[in-house]
Design an enzyme around this catalytic site. Structure first.
Site, short mmCIF file in Angstrom:
data_model
loop_
_atom_site.label_atom_id
_atom_site.label_comp_id
_atom_site.label_asym_id
_atom_site.label_seq_id
_atom_site.Cartn_x
_atom_site.Cartn_y
_atom_site.Cartn_z
NE ARG A 144 19.40 -26.12 -6.34
CZ ARG A 144 19.76 -26.88 -7.36
NH1 ARG A 144 20.61 -26.42 -8.26
NH2 ARG A 144 19.31 -28.11 -7.48
NE ARG A 148 22.91 -19.80 -7.73
CZ ARG A 148 24.23 -19.75 -7.53
NH1 ARG A 148 24.88 -18.62 -7.62
NH2 ARG A 148 24.90 -20.84 -7.23
CB ILE A 149 21.58 -24.86 -12.04
CG1 ILE A 149 22.74 -24.74 -13.04
CG2 ILE A 149 20.73 -26.09 -12.34
CD1 ILE A 149 22.36 -24.77 -14.48
CG HIS A 182 19.88 -21.97 -24.49
ND1 HIS A 182 20.73 -21.98 -23.40
CD2 HIS A 182 20.50 -22.67 -25.46
CE1 HIS A 182 21.81 -22.67 -23.72
NE2 HIS A 182 21.70 -23.10 -24.96
CG ASP A 242 19.68 -25.00 -21.62
OD1 ASP A 242 18.99 -24.16 -21.03
OD2 ASP A 242 20.92 -24.93 -21.69
CB ALA A 287 17.49 -13.34 -33.12
#
Length: 196
Positions: free
Chosen positions: A67, A93-94, A111, A147, A175
């Protein structure tokens, strides 16, 4: 007015990307979208971005040994576009700590929940399972914790009787398309920043 240069990271169709591109067409908007990068070459959003004359790139993490190397090349690509701000718009992807820290204060995400509620995935189904009466979305700064970054803007959406995860997701997406361009405007104009 000097506009901030923005890149958007996507994995799919990029509906939030499209909302940002549309907002940036306004002559008084403080940011311009200069590049769109995807971890999937087949992401439909890349076609949309190219149709708007925006530079695109795709990088498959599977082509890299780890990564860190993948994210190093992502950063090189973004810096090649002279990017000031990076927006995540459905980038599945993180991101690693080095990448996040490199872009700290300049990396934001949307989010689909009212953070800190429902971090991670399946937010709409989880809200319904809990009997929540309100749900919504949050634009927040990205930090190494999932998050967990400081929110910039939130929008509440009522949960209606008979809602399914899909119907709730549709209303939340409306929204999202409203607050993401506004959050980017606030960041690009210097009206919000991460407090050290």
């Amino acid at each position: 007015m000097s506009r901030r240069r923005v890149a958007i990271l996507i994995s799919g169709r990029g509906s939030n990307m499209s909302a940002l591109i549309e907002a940036a067409k306004a002559p008084d908007y403080p940011a311009e979208i200069v590049g769109v990068l995807s971890n999937r070459a087949a992401a439909p959003g890349l076609v949309t971005a190219a149709e708007h004359g925006i530079a695109t790139a795709s990088l498959a993490q599977s082509k890299f040994p780890n990564r860190e190397m993948f994210e190093d090349v992502m950063t090189q690509t973004l810096e090649g576009w002279h990017v000031d701000i990076v927006c995540l718009a459905g980038f599945m992807r993180i991101l690693g700590e080095d990448f996040v820290n490199h872009w700290a204060g300049r990396l934001i995400n949307i989010h689909p929940s009212l953070l800190p509620h429902y971090k991670g995935l399946d937010t709409h189904a989880r809200a319904l399972a809990d009997g929540a009466t309100t749900h919504g979305c949050t634009v927040h700064f990205v930090t190494p914790g999932l998050d967990e970054g400081a929110p910039i803007l939130q929008a509440e959406v009522p949960v209606l009787p008979g809602d399914t995860p899909d119907t709730l997701a549709e209303r939340v997406l409306v929204a999202e398309h409203r607050i993401y361009p506004e959050a980017l405007r606030l960041l690009a104009s210097g009206q919000v920043a991460v407090r050290a």
